[in-house]
Design a protein around this motif. Structure first.
Motif, PDB file in Angstrom:
ATOM      1  N   LYS A   1       0.829  -1.193   0.000  1.00 27.57           N
ATOM      2  CA  LYS A   1       0.000   0.000   0.000  1.00 27.57           C
ATOM      3  C   LYS A   1       0.870   1.252   0.000  1.00 27.57           C
ATOM      4  O   LYS A   1       0.659   2.175  -0.792  1.00 27.57           O
ATOM      5  CB  LYS A   1      -0.908   0.009   1.231  1.00 27.57           C
ATOM      6  CG  LYS A   1      -1.877   1.165   1.210  1.00 27.57           C
ATOM      7  CD  LYS A   1      -2.564   1.357   2.543  1.00 27.57           C
ATOM      8  CE  LYS A   1      -1.641   2.056   3.514  1.00 27.57           C
ATOM      9  NZ  LYS A   1      -2.333   2.494   4.722  1.00 27.57           N
ATOM     10  N   GLY A   2       1.846   1.263   0.899  1.00 21.32           N
ATOM     11  CA  GLY A   2       2.706   2.435   1.020  1.00 21.32           C
ATOM     12  C   GLY A   2       3.411   2.737  -0.287  1.00 21.32           C
ATOM     13  O   GLY A   2       3.384   3.857  -0.783  1.00 21.32           O
ATOM     14  N   SER A   3       3.999   1.699  -0.869  1.00 18.95           N
ATOM     15  CA  SER A   3       4.751   1.910  -2.101  1.00 18.95           C
ATOM     16  C   SER A   3       3.832   2.305  -3.242  1.00 18.95           C
ATOM     17  O   SER A   3       4.151   3.189  -4.030  1.00 18.95           O
ATOM     18  CB  SER A   3       5.509   0.645  -2.472  1.00 18.95           C
ATOM     19  OG  SER A   3       6.331   0.258  -1.400  1.00 18.95           O
TER      20      SER A   3
ATOM     21  N   GLY B   1       1.207   3.935  -3.057  1.00 19.61           N
ATOM     22  CA  GLY B   1       0.855   5.338  -2.852  1.00 19.61           C
ATOM     23  C   GLY B   1       1.872   6.258  -3.506  1.00 19.61           C
ATOM     24  O   GLY B   1       1.520   7.225  -4.171  1.00 19.61           O
TER      25      GLY B   1
ATOM     26  N   GLN C   1      -3.493   0.860  -4.306  1.00 20.10           N
ATOM     27  CA  GLN C   1      -3.448   1.482  -2.995  1.00 20.10           C
ATOM     28  C   GLN C   1      -4.779   1.304  -2.270  1.00 20.10           C
ATOM     29  O   GLN C   1      -4.826   0.924  -1.104  1.00 20.10           O
ATOM     30  CB  GLN C   1      -3.111   2.959  -3.147  1.00 20.10           C
ATOM     31  CG  GLN C   1      -2.759   3.621  -1.846  1.00 20.10           C
ATOM     32  CD  GLN C   1      -2.725   5.131  -1.989  1.00 20.10           C
ATOM     33  OE1 GLN C   1      -3.050   5.661  -3.046  1.00 20.10           O
ATOM     34  NE2 GLN C   1      -2.357   5.810  -0.932  1.00 20.10           N
TER      35      GLN C   1
ATOM     36  N   HIS D   1      -5.342  -0.964   0.926  1.00 21.12           N
ATOM     37  CA  HIS D   1      -5.737  -0.244   2.132  1.00 21.12           C
ATOM     38  C   HIS D   1      -6.890  -0.951   2.849  1.00 21.12           C
ATOM     39  O   HIS D   1      -6.849  -1.178   4.059  1.00 21.12           O
ATOM     40  CB  HIS D   1      -6.134   1.185   1.781  1.00 21.12           C
ATOM     41  CG  HIS D   1      -6.689   1.943   2.948  1.00 21.12           C
ATOM     42  ND1 HIS D   1      -5.888   2.374   3.981  1.00 21.12           N
ATOM     43  CD2 HIS D   1      -7.953   2.297   3.270  1.00 21.12           C
ATOM     44  CE1 HIS D   1      -6.639   2.971   4.888  1.00 21.12           C
ATOM     45  NE2 HIS D   1      -7.898   2.944   4.485  1.00 21.12           N
TER      46      HIS D   1
ATOM     47  N   VAL E   1      11.059   0.327  -2.231  1.00 23.15           N
ATOM     48  CA  VAL E   1      10.581   1.441  -3.041  1.00 23.15           C
ATOM     49  C   VAL E   1      10.622   2.728  -2.217  1.00 23.15           C
ATOM     50  O   VAL E   1      11.080   3.773  -2.669  1.00 23.15           O
ATOM     51  CB  VAL E   1       9.146   1.174  -3.531  1.00 23.15           C
ATOM     52  CG1 VAL E   1       8.599   2.399  -4.229  1.00 23.15           C
ATOM     53  CG2 VAL E   1       9.129  -0.014  -4.460  1.00 23.15           C
TER      54      VAL E   1
ATOM     55  N   PRO F   1       2.103   9.082   1.396  1.00 24.77           N
ATOM     56  CA  PRO F   1       3.269   9.368   0.556  1.00 24.77           C
ATOM     57  C   PRO F   1       3.726  10.807   0.736  1.00 24.77           C
ATOM     58  O   PRO F   1       2.907  11.716   0.671  1.00 24.77           O
ATOM     59  CB  PRO F   1       2.737   9.145  -0.863  1.00 24.77           C
ATOM     60  CG  PRO F   1       1.270   8.923  -0.759  1.00 24.77           C
ATOM     61  CD  PRO F   1       0.874   8.876   0.644  1.00 24.77           C
TER      62      PRO F   1
END
Lengths: 675, 120
Positions: free
Chosen positions: A63-65, A67, A75, A79, B12, B104
């Motif tokens: 999810k973080g990446s 985003g 995402q 999530h 990443v 982000p």
């Protein structure tokens, strides 16, 4: 709702930041695979929270990446999934079978999204226009899955019927594509496809109404109720308020879940064979991954070896320059050089090796899905998943394995009642194992089901004219008839294993990998499929032979023996040509010098050598001048020019620096028959 | 140049962070992929500042921050976390983190936050 640049702004540029995208692709793949395996190992009765934690972290990381990379679908879905897992790991909601299924569904979708991104990155890096119309992304709708997750998150009571874990309205896209594919190929018409799609797109309610189970009113009411209950599936609402029985719902879902291909077949628009070849053709279009993960130790070793190679090179060239005539030292240096060369070869080969872990993991998912569908309880026991095989072999072996496993679960393992009646445990067992034997890898699939039915196979083989009546055959020979074309013994074709692909295709695919497949079986006790594969496709063990001044290599795996026959053992039979009589068995003789038009003095078999080789159609013999020795050769592609030459599968550089041609024995048989 | 230790289990995110930090004039002295590694690397590398992910295997960001601050009470740790973990951020501050960035993140925000923390 695919990730296109119009709907979600890319904060990063694929071209400029390709490193980051490639990293994400590889990392996401690892996370998805690990999560899938973790989910599959969760036992719903005694939940290991550390496993859920691990899945949570993986999904969180995706999810973080996602985003950062502006992949909004990925995402969003991760999530929601993360939220669900968060509650599960804290014990706020029980980890039910329903959640397991939902997690697996979500992972499938995330995987498709990842594949789409991967294809897109490939296109950009190859410099192709992004709007290229030939790009066939599988479009994905994440909303139904998100709704299902939200539904569980908002669910209060846990008294839900079991069958709600059936997906209600997703799983469409793949089949739309196969439809389009078939229209483009002219296999079906657009009209036929439209009808099928329309049938496919039907809502559950429509099906129930049409079957006369409920009235339109009731369905509409249920839909109203659905809006207030946060997307509880309509079917479930109807079961809850008693209008529909679970069985009726299941039946309707089955109708709804029919794939486009099945509808097309039912409507008589096409045949299972055509669907299947279209599926295969489409599959072939999908790119295979081009990268291999290599253990840094292996790289370091290679680096050291190359260092040694340079030293050996210096020693030898120095010696040549100085013109010294020390034979002893030259020999020593040379043997050192060949040792290094061998080591480098081994090391490079080992870098192409990949463990079977991922493949086996996919199989455990498959067995789970198939057994659920077939309503059987089946345990898959896996061993030897760390066994390594060449990357190319691994990529090609998955399909045959899927087919055999499906068959084992679908046809091999008996329904529960039958198992109990024959004194077996309720739960069926399928063992999937891999191990080394000799220079080969063995993969075995063993089930404790009902075994193959000898009589039925025999009857069918006789009906199809594969064998003559009253032919003497051992049990094993009879069982192995299932690999013959046209002999699929399952009486009714189910939608799980029956798609027009027979065991003959399995065998063909395995033989393409220069492997072998065999089955042994005991009626009532089960069957065991054994697949024997070479460690690599790049190198084969071969016997070097010559005909005149031309050298050939015959793969050792296809040779059963070689000998110099006596004059009286050679005879000519009407319509069959020359044969060699070996201990009462007659083997057709193919003269290589005749086939390829080569000048040689040894045209009498009793002055030359006959090599007896095995093919799927039986044994035959090849006449060559001499056997020159055994050698491991690196297979080289001969390129387009030689593509049409029958009986030659490639070339190799031999010890004397000359090129030898590698013979493909089944091709030789065909070429000889055609000549 | 100020030395940074970048901690995140997602490569990443680490790549992104490194890119942003390099452009902002920082020197990346180390990377860690879990809390345990972060603690070891902090002790070895003595960075001026740490960017710390929250959710990681093998000691999460909060645990790592707590141990780093226990080792060096002047250590500067900036928490990097998803927006939904705000409650966790409170815990992070309690554990000794100096500030936080929400993922982000954008480049300016990261540089600004790190410089602010370093000036204090």
């Amino acid at each position: 709702m695919s990730d296109n640049p119009e709907t979600n702004e890319f904060t990063l540029d694929i071209k400029e930041d390709s490193e980051i995208f490639l990293e994400f692709l590889s990392e996401a793949q690892d996370h998805l695979e690990e999560s899938e395996s973790n989910i599959l190992s969760i036992d719903e009765d005694s939940v290991d929270y550390e496993l859920i934690n691990a899945i949570f972290r993986s999904i969180h990381s995706i999810k973080g990446s996602a985003g950062f990379l502006g992949l909004s679908d990925m995402q969003k879905l991760s999530h929601e999934l993360e939220t669900l897992l968060d509650k599960a790991r804290k014990g706020e909601i029980p980890f039910t079978k329903k959640i397991t299924t939902l997690c697996l569904d979500s992972i499938d979708i995330l995987r498709t999204l990842r594949e789409n991104l991967s294809a897109k990155v490939d296109r950009v890096l190859e410099g192709k226009d992004n709007t290229d119309s030939s790009c066939e992304d599988e479009s994905v709708d994440i909303q139904p899955t998100i709704n299902n997750i939200l539904y569980i998150l908002n669910e209060k009571s846990e008294t839900q019927p079991q069958n709600t874990e059936q997906k209600i309205e997703d799983n469409t896209t793949e089949n739309e594509h196969i439809g389009e594919f078939m229209v483009n190929k002219g296999i079906i018409t657009q009209e036929q496809l439209d009808i099928a799609l329309k049938e496919k797109g039907r809502k559950l309610g429509e099906i129930l109404v049409e079957k006369g189970i409920v009235s339109l009113d009731i369905v509409n009411k249920a839909i109203e109720e659905q809006k207030q209950s946060l997307w509880k599936p309509v079917g479930e609402i109807l079961v809850d308020n008693g209008t529909v029985t679970e069985r009726e719902l299941k039946e309707a879902i089955r109708v709804q879940e029919r794939k486009v291909g099945e509808i097309l077949i039912d409507n008589g628009a096409t045949t299972p064979e055509k669907i299947n070849s279209a599926l295969n053709a489409r599959q072939a279009k999908k790119g295979q991954s081009r990268t291999v993960k290599v253990d840094t130790n292996k790289l370091d070793n290679l680096f050291d070896l190359v260092g040694e190679l340079v030293i050996a090179n210096t020693l030898i060239s120095g010696e040549m320059k100085s013109g010294s005539n020390n034979e002893n030292r030259s020999n020593k240096n040379l043997s050192h050089l060949s040792k290094i060369t061998k080591d480098i070869q081994d090391q490079v080969m080992s870098m192409r090796m990949v463990s079977l872990k991922q493949t086996f993991q996919k199989m455990s998912r498959l067995v789970r899905d198939v057994s659920m569908h077939a309503n059987k309880e089946v345990e898959l026991i896996i061993s030897g998943e760390d066994t390594e095989l060449d990357k190319n072999v691994i990529e090609e072996i998955a399909d045959p394995l899927v087919h055999i496993l499906r068959n084992s679960v679908d046809h091999g393992i008996e329904p529960e009642e039958k198992r109990i009646a024959s004194g077996k445990t309720k739960q069926g067992t399928v063992k999937l194992s891999a191990y080394h034997r000799g220079g080969n890898i063995i993969i075995q699939i063993q089930d404790d089901g009902k075994g193959l039915q000898k009589e039925r196979i025999l009857k069918k083989a006789i009906d199809k004219g594969l064998i003559k009546e009253h032919s003497e055959m051992s049990d094993n020979q009879i069982y192995n008839l299932i690999f013959s074309p046209g002999l699929s013994t399952a009486e009714k074709i189910t939608n799980i294993s029956g798609r027009g692909v027979g065991m003959d295709v399995v065998k063909k695919n395995i033989e393409k990998l220069r492997g072998k497949v065999e089955v042994i079986s005991e009626e009532g006790k089960g069957s065991t499929f054994t697949i024997k594969l070479p460690l690599t496709l790049a190198i084969i063990d071969g016997i070097v032979v010559n005909v005149g001044s031309t050298k050939y290599i015959i793969p050792t795996i296809s040779i059963s023996e070689s000998l110099r026959p006596k004059k009286e053992e050679i005879s000519t039979i009407k319509n069959q040509g020359e044969v060699v009589n070996m201990r009462g068995n007659l083997f057709p003789l193919v003269r290589l010098h005749k086939l390829y038009n080569i000048d040689t003095e040894r045209t009498n078999p009793w002055e030359a050598i006959v090599v007896i080789v095995e093919t799927e159609e039986g044994k035959f013999s090849i006449l060559v001048d001499e056997l020159l020795g055994q050698q491991q050769v690196v297979i080289k592609n001969l390129g387009e020019t030689f593509k049409g030459v029958k009986g030659i599968s490639g070339g190799a550089i031999l010890g004397d620096g000359k090129v030898g041609l590698i013979l493909d024995v089944s091709g030789i048989k065909q070429a000889a028959l055609a000549a | 140049m100020k030395k940074v230790l970048v901690v995140d289990d997602a490569s990443v995110v680490r790549l992104m962070m490194k890119k942003v930090l390099k452009e902002g004039g920082f020197e990346i002295v180390g990377e860690a992929t879990n809390g345990r590694e972060a603690i070891t690397q902090f002790k070895e590398l003595h960075p001026d500042i740490v960017t710390m992910d929250m959710v990681m295997p093998d000691a999460d960001g909060i645990q790592a921050t707590r141990e780093i601050v226990a080792f060096d009470k002047n250590a500067k740790v900036v928490m990097v976390s998803g927006i939904e973990q705000k409650e966790m951020l409170m815990k992070a501050i309690q554990a000794g983190a100096s500030s936080y960035i929400v993922k982000p993140f954008d480049a300016d925000r990261v540089i600004l936050t790190l410089n602010e923390v370093l000036e204090h």
